[in-house]
Design a protein around this motif. Sequence first.
Motif, PDB file in Angstrom:
ATOM      1  N   SER A 125      -5.975  -1.992 -56.562  1.00 48.33           N
ATOM      2  CA  SER A 125      -5.346  -1.616 -57.839  1.00 48.33           C
ATOM      3  C   SER A 125      -5.584  -2.657 -58.918  1.00 48.33           C
ATOM      4  O   SER A 125      -5.828  -2.318 -60.075  1.00 48.33           O
ATOM      5  CB  SER A 125      -3.856  -1.369 -57.649  1.00 48.33           C
ATOM      6  N   THR A 139      -7.177   1.849 -63.790  1.00 47.50           N
ATOM      7  CA  THR A 139      -5.819   2.386 -63.955  1.00 47.50           C
ATOM      8  C   THR A 139      -4.926   1.316 -64.588  1.00 47.50           C
ATOM      9  O   THR A 139      -3.959   1.635 -65.254  1.00 47.50           O
ATOM     10  CB  THR A 139      -5.193   2.839 -62.611  1.00 47.50           C
ATOM     11  N   GLU A 152      -6.041   4.170 -67.485  1.00 44.46           N
ATOM     12  CA  GLU A 152      -6.761   5.359 -67.007  1.00 44.46           C
ATOM     13  C   GLU A 152      -5.896   6.101 -65.983  1.00 44.46           C
ATOM     14  O   GLU A 152      -5.245   5.476 -65.138  1.00 44.46           O
ATOM     15  CB  GLU A 152      -8.075   4.926 -66.339  1.00 44.46           C
ATOM     16  N   SER A 153      -5.888   7.431 -66.045  1.00 46.44           N
ATOM     17  CA  SER A 153      -5.081   8.192 -65.080  1.00 46.44           C
ATOM     18  C   SER A 153      -5.787   8.206 -63.723  1.00 46.44           C
ATOM     19  O   SER A 153      -7.015   8.021 -63.643  1.00 46.44           O
ATOM     20  CB  SER A 153      -4.859   9.621 -65.572  1.00 46.44           C
ATOM     21  N   LEU A 154      -5.004   8.475 -62.688  1.00 46.22           N
ATOM     22  CA  LEU A 154      -5.558   8.553 -61.333  1.00 46.22           C
ATOM     23  C   LEU A 154      -6.633   9.647 -61.274  1.00 46.22           C
ATOM     24  O   LEU A 154      -7.689   9.482 -60.663  1.00 46.22           O
ATOM     25  CB  LEU A 154      -4.409   8.855 -60.359  1.00 46.22           C
TER      26      LEU A 154
END
Length: 334
Positions: free
Chosen positions: A97, A102, A106-108
Amino acid sequence: MSVESIQTRVERDTSQFYSDGRLKHFLTIEGISGQKLTELLDLAQSFLVVEHRAIKKVPLLRGKTLVNLFFEPSTRTRTTFELAAKRLSADVLTIQSQDSSTRKGESLLDMLRNLEAMAVDLFVVRHAQSGAAHFIAQHVTPNVAVVNAGDGRHAHPTQALLDMFTIRHFKGDFIPLRVAIVGDIMHSRVARSQVQALLALGVQDIRLIAPKTLLPRTRWHPNVSHEWELQHGLKDVDVVIALRLQNERMQAGLLPSPEEYRALYGLTNDSIKVLKKDAIIMHPGPINRGVEMDSDIADGARSVILDQVHFGIAVRMAILSKLMEGSDREAAKL
Ligand code: CP
């Protein structure tokens, strides 16, 4: 309710299966029959020899690309998935992570779409949110497989499968076994998946041992008892699985102190005297030494904790190769 009726009920959840029953994803133990689990254990057994070869590789996933997506810390699961994929000759990337976009907002889903554009075949996902692996599985393109490497409090199915491998290795037949799971059951994705696997494989006596504040509110199954007195719960048990106190998932006030927890629920030279003489002691890791168990126990003759880690590679090789076998046959139909 019988083990059979539990299996019939959960097998209606077909999201991780192709219509003919083959595995499409590996998201939860729920719905996987004892027979299918046994087939995976047998396949894992056949992979144990690979590490003894001069070149520790088989070509089953040659040309495939696996991405490890880890949004939570991990030592054992992440590294054994990497090794399993490499021993199957796959190309492997690991994204943690802290390295992913993200962190920049940024979205998953966008992250997933970008990785899919690189022709990835398999995602292995660990996430703090329950349901994250299911979410990804719902959104990947056909023939891309998703493996749940632990999602929130929900499930850790590959850990449960390697635990079953370890139990079978040391104990043989599952049906006569008495198995105790001790610790923070309430917050444990591992306990949930282990119980589902033990029931599917026919274990009749499963004991969950914990302070009342860390036990599930209702019984999961008639063969699963709740105990809050350690000595009573451990009596004549064949297999003990200690769990980590998951402080990161606990609300305040569930436990008085780690010292008191050790005094009442810790595995110590004294507290394990009531086990069967040949009982094995397991822990999925990471261990809080001196809390869930003393070092004498973690490093003692009955401990099979490092065997669990070792077997994890062969078990994960079995899962990955089974998923790619299904995916290749589906792709051939297109
Ligand atoms: N058992 C387990 O999931 O350990 P890691 O968190 O180190 O992967």
